[in-house]
Design an enzyme around this catalytic site. Structure first.
Site, mmCIF file in Angstrom:
data_model
loop_
_atom_site.group_PDB
_atom_site.id
_atom_site.type_symbol
_atom_site.label_atom_id
_atom_site.label_comp_id
_atom_site.label_asym_id
_atom_site.label_seq_id
_atom_site.Cartn_x
_atom_site.Cartn_y
_atom_site.Cartn_z
ATOM 1 N N GLU A 1 0.874 -1.174 0.000
ATOM 2 C CA GLU A 1 0.000 0.000 0.000
ATOM 3 C C GLU A 1 0.910 1.222 0.000
ATOM 4 O O GLU A 1 1.510 1.561 1.020
ATOM 5 C CB GLU A 1 -0.908 -0.011 1.233
ATOM 6 C CG GLU A 1 -1.813 -1.226 1.329
ATOM 7 C CD GLU A 1 -2.917 -1.240 0.284
ATOM 8 O OE1 GLU A 1 -3.025 -0.257 -0.495
ATOM 9 O OE2 GLU A 1 -3.671 -2.215 0.228
ATOM 10 N N CYS B 1 -1.981 9.189 2.619
ATOM 11 C CA CYS B 1 -1.568 8.680 1.309
ATOM 12 C C CYS B 1 -2.615 8.920 0.229
ATOM 13 O O CYS B 1 -2.279 8.979 -0.954
ATOM 14 C CB CYS B 1 -1.230 7.197 1.401
ATOM 15 S SG CYS B 1 -2.591 6.165 1.993
#
EC number: 1.2.1.3
Length: 483
Positions: free
Chosen positions: A226, A260
């Protein structure tokens, strides 16, 4: 509640074990547990985790406040709630996830019964980041436990109070042979990555993600990565501008931009740019205060995690201003507090570093456009982002962008909140990530999908050698009519 013997707490701590000792302990236990760690044991483990988190919520809030002044409400919403939701979702659906799946019959193997079974991968490593250190340690843990694995968690050393608390929570809830926490710096991560884990779940930057994947290749461990990237926001001429501003301000400036999937930059059509900018600035003032002093005092505004990241963000800001960027809001910093106030920039050009690096902080460039094709080209010319956001009331406009760009996910008339949807996969594409997390997708990431084919009255043996004239005829018929 009666806890299964496999989950009984041991009077030991991962702190007293080396990474290798923890791995070996879990490897032996995982092998012994295979086929015996069923739905009852997995749900018991998830219940233990949930009860411990709920009981220690005040400590979680305090730890994140100590690490980078994360507001209590933000901790509850973005750190604790997603984990508890993930636990509840797994408990409700685990029976279905674990159930063997029937597969349609195939004429080529007529007389057989085919199915899929989900088995634990074994001993798994979770390397968590600093920006959401609690959520991104325990969220993947929920998936790993639901799939029946043993787990080592390596929390980030950049949020030391939270890392220590994560270790304490894990030791309270689990034995070391099921879940362990190993703390330390990058050298400890390298030591862990040298071990032959069965699966590695990493959350962090693309640069480090490549190193994790390289290390995993040496033992052929599967990975979930991720990562991140420059997630663009595109505002069309028909957008609801107040709604867009509210979503962008929340998505960008929560956690001080250290998210993010935060909007990295905004493309806004030139015909509405001035109006949007005015609404955006008013929304920032409404949420965080009218000036530097008020924003500094705001109880709802986080800080940058450490001096290194503060200096990086300040350098991006300084470079942009020196090259002609106009500050529409903010622009002030205080190194003593690692404070960068919500900052909006216009007149951003290709010469500026902020146009090329992932910002990962509270700087929001506004880029005007006339032709949507030029925006799509710019998005496609860069690395595939983890998220892409579109604000528009025109379905054709939205569908055109969704169809012609590639990203880990798309949010339409919202930002960031897709992370909270338990039935959607969460993950990136190429540079922004590999594999998916959350819900059944997280369960499958930590599971081996094992095909099982059972002979009932198969005639495939008629095609075995020796290849007599009759067998050759049967092979010819098979190839002719089943190809």
């Amino acid at each position: 509640m009666t806890i299964p013997i496999s989950l009984a707490k041991l009077n030991s701590s991962a702190d007293t074990h080396s990474a290798l000792e923890v791995f070996n302990l879990q490897k032996v236990a995982s092998s012994a547990r295979r086929g015996k760690f069923g739905i009852a044991e997995r749900i018991a483990a998830l219940n233990l985790l949930k009860e411990t988190i709920q009981r220690r919520e005040p400590e979680i809030i305090a730890a994140l406040a100590a690490d980078f002044r994360k507001p209590a409400s933000e901790v509850k919403l973005t750190e604790i709630f997603p984990v508890l939701q993930e636990i509840n979702h797994a408990k409700r659906n685990l029976k279905d996830w674990m159930k063997p799946r029937r597969v349609r019959a195939a004429l080529s193997v007529a007389g057989t019964r085919a199915g899929l079974r989900y088995e634990p991968k074994g001993v798994c490593l979770i390397i968590a980041p600093w920006n959401y250190p609690f959520n991104l340690s325990f969220g993947p843990l929920v998936s790993a436990l639901a799939a029946g694995n043993s787990v080592v968690i390596k929390p980030s050393e950049l949020t030391p109070h939270t890392a220590t608390l994560i270790g304490s929570i894990v030791r309270e809830a689990f034995s070391v042979d099921l879940v362990a926490v190993v703390e330390g710096d990058a050298a400890v991560s390298q030591e862990l990555l040298a071990l032959p884990f069965d699966h590695i779940f990493f959350t962090g930057s693309p640069r480090v993600g490549k190193l994790v994947m390289e290390a995993a290749s040496k033992t052929l461990a599967s990975v979930t990565l991720e990562l991140g990237g420059k997630s663009p926001t595109i505002i069309g001429p028909t957008a609801n501008l107040p709604k867009a501003a509210r979503n962008i301000v929340w998505g960008k400036f929560s956690n001080n931009g250290q998210t993010c999937i935060a909007p990295d930059h905004v493309f806004v059509h030139r015909c509405i740019a001035q109006k949007f900018n005015e609404i955006l600035v008013k929304e920032i003032v409404r949420v965080y205060g009218k000036d530097f002093a008020a924003q500094r005092r705001s109880a709802d505004y986080c800080r940058i995690v450490n001096d290194q990241h503060f200096n990086r963000i300040n350098k991006l800001l300084t470079d942009a201003k020196a090259k002609g960027a106009k500050i529409l809001q903010g622009g002030q910093v205080d190194a003593t507090e690692r404070l960068v106030v919500p900052t909006v920039l216009s007149n951003v050009t290709a010469a500026m570093d902020i146009n090329h690096e992932e910002i990962f902080g509270p700087l929001l460039p506004i880029i005007e456009y006339d032709d949507i094709d030029s925006v799509i080209k710019r998005v496609n010319d860069g690395d595939k982002p983890l998220a892409l956001y579109v604000f528009s009331e025109d379905k054709q406009f939205v569908n055109n962008i969704v169809a012609r760009t590639s990203s880990g996910s798309v949010g339409v008339n919202l930002s960031v909140v897709h992370f909270l949807h338990p039935n959607l996969p969460f993950g990136g594409v190429n540079n922004s990530g590999i594999g998916s997390a959350h819900g059944v997708y997280g369960f499958r990431a930590f599971s081996h999908e094992k095909p099982v084919l059972i002979d009932k009255f198969s005639i495939t043996h008629w095609l075995f050698p020796p290849y007599t004239k009759k067998v050759k005829q049967l092979i010819g018929i098979t190839v002719k009519y089943l190809s």
